[in-house]
Enzyme design. Structure first.
Site, PDB file in Angstrom:
ATOM      1  N   LEU A  12     -46.221 -28.728  46.551  1.00  0.00           N
ATOM      2  CA  LEU A  12     -46.315 -30.201  46.059  1.00  0.00           C
ATOM      3  C   LEU A  12     -46.066 -30.389  44.952  1.00  0.00           C
ATOM      4  O   LEU A  12     -44.930 -29.471  43.488  1.00  0.00           O
ATOM      5  CB  LEU A  12     -47.628 -30.365  46.048  1.00  0.00           C
ATOM      6  CG  LEU A  12     -48.721 -30.449  46.930  1.00  0.00           C
ATOM      7  CD1 LEU A  12     -50.331 -31.209  46.688  1.00  0.00           C
ATOM      8  CD2 LEU A  12     -47.923 -31.452  48.459  1.00  0.00           C
ATOM      9  N   ASP A  13     -45.254 -32.128  44.717  1.00  0.00           N
ATOM     10  CA  ASP A  13     -44.214 -31.779  43.934  1.00  0.00           C
ATOM     11  C   ASP A  13     -45.214 -32.105  42.501  1.00  0.00           C
ATOM     12  O   ASP A  13     -46.510 -32.463  42.969  1.00  0.00           O
ATOM     13  CB  ASP A  13     -43.735 -33.671  43.690  1.00  0.00           C
ATOM     14  CG  ASP A  13     -42.663 -33.413  45.294  1.00  0.00           C
ATOM     15  OD1 ASP A  13     -42.289 -32.392  45.393  1.00  0.00           O
ATOM     16  OD2 ASP A  13     -42.217 -34.446  45.659  1.00  0.00           O
ATOM     17  N   LEU A  14     -44.813 -32.333  41.120  1.00  0.00           N
ATOM     18  CA  LEU A  14     -45.776 -32.498  40.301  1.00  0.00           C
ATOM     19  C   LEU A  14     -46.551 -33.463  40.318  1.00  0.00           C
ATOM     20  O   LEU A  14     -47.429 -34.169  39.967  1.00  0.00           O
ATOM     21  CB  LEU A  14     -44.338 -32.733  38.670  1.00  0.00           C
ATOM     22  CG  LEU A  14     -45.423 -32.894  37.728  1.00  0.00           C
ATOM     23  CD1 LEU A  14     -45.864 -31.425  36.991  1.00  0.00           C
ATOM     24  CD2 LEU A  14     -44.783 -33.390  36.375  1.00  0.00           C
ATOM     25  N   THR A  35     -46.925 -35.360  42.723  1.00  0.00           N
ATOM     26  CA  THR A  35     -47.543 -35.717  44.297  1.00  0.00           C
ATOM     27  C   THR A  35     -49.152 -35.040  44.610  1.00  0.00           C
ATOM     28  O   THR A  35     -49.348 -34.074  43.145  1.00  0.00           O
ATOM     29  CB  THR A  35     -47.139 -34.761  45.304  1.00  0.00           C
ATOM     30  OG1 THR A  35     -46.045 -35.274  45.276  1.00  0.00           O
ATOM     31  CG2 THR A  35     -48.183 -34.855  46.680  1.00  0.00           C
ATOM     32  N   ARG A  41     -40.605 -38.185  50.182  1.00  0.00           N
ATOM     33  CA  ARG A  41     -39.969 -38.940  49.218  1.00  0.00           C
ATOM     34  C   ARG A  41     -38.567 -39.457  49.648  1.00  0.00           C
ATOM     35  O   ARG A  41     -37.948 -40.799  49.880  1.00  0.00           O
ATOM     36  CB  ARG A  41     -40.144 -38.607  47.842  1.00  0.00           C
ATOM     37  CG  ARG A  41     -41.026 -38.385  47.537  1.00  0.00           C
ATOM     38  CD  ARG A  41     -41.307 -38.316  45.608  1.00  0.00           C
ATOM     39  NE  ARG A  41     -42.797 -36.887  45.500  1.00  0.00           N
ATOM     40  CZ  ARG A  41     -43.464 -37.872  44.802  1.00  0.00           C
ATOM     41  NH1 ARG A  41     -43.374 -39.118  44.330  1.00  0.00           N
ATOM     42  NH2 ARG A  41     -44.790 -37.618  44.664  1.00  0.00           N
TER      43      ARG A  41
END
Ligand code: URA
Length: 269
Positions: A123-125, A127, A212
């Site tokens: 997961l993105d930083l 998210t 995104r």
């Protein structure tokens, strides 16, 4: 001379079909998964305690351990005491690598240090939401595999310039049908708008920053992104930063979901 009656025709047929040359012997797969010696595993099969894809297995059965759902007493093989599976609600600002070169907190810091576990997928930083941590490499590969991966559901709060704050039906349709990204078109997705400007998006691909980029592509940049479901795993009661072990039922459901997805993509010939 003994007067043994012939086994019923159906049993003879079942025994023959079990000897198809494909796959590995069931008792060998069970023994490798930690269920005891091959002899012990044969006894398990003979006792009718083992099912393959929901059907009681007969001795001599061969299986494809990557695709067949094998269960002993209803518990999926792979459910071993040394394997741990944690469901974590990742807060923003926490990275999903096992170690961070910039010294930022990682999801691995949120769970017990022993046995060592690793995150399944990323997961993105920025998210939030559910991520699975485990030391079960086989299951992890299958959950994260772009082809066999189970579906993942996200809630995305997006920017909307127009009146009413709603994303227009045309943009929703484009997201559903697939949008063109710089690494190729996205597969069809399930997309709804439960509240104005909030999208529920379900995808099974796991490309970098995919949600995104999909939302950017239809002109609605993401403001906040939360993963709310991984296949059969969902939990609204976990606060950010909290974790809990999967229940046996969840482990079974996940194993089954992965097997089902594998069958969808590689139907038996
Ligand atoms: N899609 C994204 O864009 N980011 C994530 O963290 C997960 C899915």
């Amino acid at each position: 001379m003994t007067d043994e009656p012939e086994p019923p025709l159906w049993e003879q047929w079942a025994a023959r079909s079990a000897e198809l040359p494909d796959g590995e012997r069931l008792q060998k797969v069970l023994a490798r998964a930690g269920w005891g010696s091959r002899r012990t595993c044969e006894d398990l099969v003979a006792a009718g305690r083992v099912t393959v894809n929901g059907e009681v297995a007969v001795l001599g059965r061969r299986v494809d351990p990557d695709h067949d759902l094998i269960e002993v007493d209803g518990a999926p093989v792979g459910v071993r005491p040394d394997l741990v599976h944690y469901l974590v609600n990742k807060p923003t600002g926490v990275v999903t690598t096992a170690r961070d070169t910039h010294g930022r907190p990682t999801v691995v810091d949120l769970v017990p240090g022993e046995p060592r576990v690793f995150p399944v997928g990323r997961l993105d930083l920025d998210t939030e939401g559910l991520i699975l941590l485990t030391n079960d490499g086989e299951l992890a590969n299958r959950v994260a595999h772009p082809r066999h991966g189970v579906d993942k559901e996200y809630l995305a709060e997006v920017e909307v310039a127009g009146p009413g704050g709603r994303v227009a039906p045309g943009a929703l349709r484009a997201l559903r049908d697939g949008v063109e990204l710089d690494d190729g078109p996205t597969a069809p997705a399930r997309v709804s708008q439960p509240e104005p400007g909030v999208l529920r998006i379900t995808i099974h691909e796991g490309r970098n920053r995919q949600v995104r980029r999909m939302c950017d592509a239809v002109g609605h940049p993401v403001r906040r992104l939360v993963r709310t479901r991984i296949g059969p795993l969902a939990d609204r009661s976990l606060a950010p930063g909290e974790w809990r072990p999967l229940t046996l039922a969840e482990r079974a459901a996940l194993t089954e979901a992965v097997a089902r997805v594998a069958h969808r993509y590689d139907p038996p010939t």
